[in-house]
Motif scaffolding. Structure first.
Motif, PDB file in Angstrom:
ATOM      1  N   CYS A 267     -22.126  -8.345  17.410  1.00 29.95           N
ATOM      2  CA  CYS A 267     -21.376  -7.114  17.390  1.00 29.95           C
ATOM      3  C   CYS A 267     -20.123  -7.389  18.580  1.00 29.95           C
ATOM      4  N   SER A 268     -18.369  -7.589  17.639  1.00 30.86           N
ATOM      5  CA  SER A 268     -17.703  -7.387  18.259  1.00 30.86           C
ATOM      6  C   SER A 268     -17.078  -5.804  17.358  1.00 30.86           C
ATOM      7  N   THR A 269     -17.298  -5.187  18.715  1.00 29.41           N
ATOM      8  CA  THR A 269     -16.383  -3.563  18.032  1.00 29.41           C
ATOM      9  C   THR A 269     -15.273  -3.569  18.031  1.00 29.41           C
ATOM     10  N   SER A 270     -14.582  -4.781  18.589  1.00 25.86           N
ATOM     11  CA  SER A 270     -13.294  -4.863  18.456  1.00 25.86           C
ATOM     12  C   SER A 270     -12.623  -5.142  17.048  1.00 25.86           C
ATOM     13  N   GLU A 271     -13.464  -5.889  16.780  1.00 34.53           N
ATOM     14  CA  GLU A 271     -13.237  -6.725  15.812  1.00 34.53           C
ATOM     15  C   GLU A 271     -13.837  -5.133  14.162  1.00 34.53           C
ATOM     16  N   VAL A 272     -14.573  -4.413  14.514  1.00 34.01           N
ATOM     17  CA  VAL A 272     -14.316  -3.786  13.260  1.00 34.01           C
ATOM     18  C   VAL A 272     -13.759  -2.914  13.458  1.00 34.01           C
TER      19      VAL A 272
ATOM     20  N   GLN B 280      -9.350  -5.713  15.486  1.00 33.14           N
ATOM     21  CA  GLN B 280      -8.747  -6.210  16.745  1.00 33.14           C
ATOM     22  C   GLN B 280      -8.956  -7.550  16.676  1.00 33.14           C
ATOM     23  N   HIS B 281      -8.851  -7.570  17.472  1.00 37.53           N
ATOM     24  CA  HIS B 281      -9.371  -9.906  17.939  1.00 37.53           C
ATOM     25  C   HIS B 281     -10.461  -9.308  18.992  1.00 37.53           C
ATOM     26  N   ILE B 282     -11.103 -10.315  18.676  1.00 33.23           N
ATOM     27  CA  ILE B 282     -12.480  -9.984  19.625  1.00 33.23           C
ATOM     28  C   ILE B 282     -12.179 -10.219  20.938  1.00 33.23           C
ATOM     29  N   GLY B 283     -13.147  -9.551  21.537  1.00 27.83           N
ATOM     30  CA  GLY B 283     -12.576  -8.873  23.049  1.00 27.83           C
ATOM     31  C   GLY B 283     -11.260  -8.050  23.719  1.00 27.83           C
ATOM     32  N   GLN B 284     -10.593  -7.352  22.498  1.00 28.21           N
ATOM     33  CA  GLN B 284      -9.133  -7.154  22.791  1.00 28.21           C
ATOM     34  C   GLN B 284      -9.133  -5.570  22.369  1.00 28.21           C
ATOM     35  N   GLY B 285     -10.231  -5.205  22.588  1.00 28.06           N
ATOM     36  CA  GLY B 285     -10.304  -3.164  21.880  1.00 28.06           C
ATOM     37  C   GLY B 285     -11.423  -2.600  21.454  1.00 28.06           C
TER      38      GLY B 285
END
Length: 186
Positions: free
Chosen positions: A37-42, A45-50
């Motif tokens: 799970c990318s919480t950035s994508e959720v 935002q871009h994966i790994g950015q927020g």
């Protein structure tokens, strides 16, 4: 910081995802569900950015409740900074004889979900790889390397958690031989 309304929406979406997923996938007790799970994508935002622990806690809490009800193991995939290692409970690591590795996931190196799993699991350990029987990928985190062969995609009504795309799969044994195959000497 995510608003209360957004967090409630994510909780409801995660619960809907799990309801649909487990309606289509019957997992034996002590099998493994891998989740990336990318919480950035959720959050769009871009994966790994927020990424944020707050979002991870909401999603992971629903996941933990669901897997505990079914007596299955939950493996949370770290991000690429930890080579997509996985956080599992010690009893999963022991049951499947998984090789433990030394690192401690944090939000900026491992990802918010893995960091949150380290806090919420009873006896968390990090393992390098796993061969799970099913998987949920929230935000295109590339969990395929941690699934058994053969992965079969699952189509669900829910297609996103927040802004993150969902990809779900279960696995089945390889079908070999085809219609002319003979499986006994008779």
């Amino acid at each position: 910081m995510a608003s209360r309304d957004l967090l409630e929406q994510l909780k409801l979406q995660t619960e809907q995802l799990l309801k649909e997923f487990f309606a289509k996938v019957c997992m034996p007790q002590e099998s493994i569900l891998v989740v990336g799970c990318s919480t950035s994508e959720v959050l769009g935002q871009h994966i790994g950015q927020g990424g944020t622990i707050q979002v991870a806690q909401v999603i992971l809490s629903s996941l933990l409740t669901s897997v505990q009800e079914r007596n299955i193991f939950l493996a949370i995939q770290c991000c690429e900074h930890l080579n997509r290692a996985l956080v599992v409970e010690k009893n999963c690591q022991m049951r499947y004889n998984l090789e433990q590795v030394s690192a401690y996931p944090i939000a900026t190196a491992g990802g918010s979900m893995a960091a949150c799993a380290m806090q919420l699991y009873k006896q968390p350990v990090l393992v390098e790889s796993i061969q799970a029987q099913a998987g949920i990928d929230i935000g295109q985190t590339l969990i395929g390397m941690h699934l058994q062969k053969v992965a079969v995609p699952i189509r669900l009504e829910i297609t996103k958690i927040g802004q993150a795309q969902l990809t779900c799969a279960y696995t089945r044994p390889k079908l070999i031989g085809g219609p002319r195959a003979v499986y006994s000497p008779q």
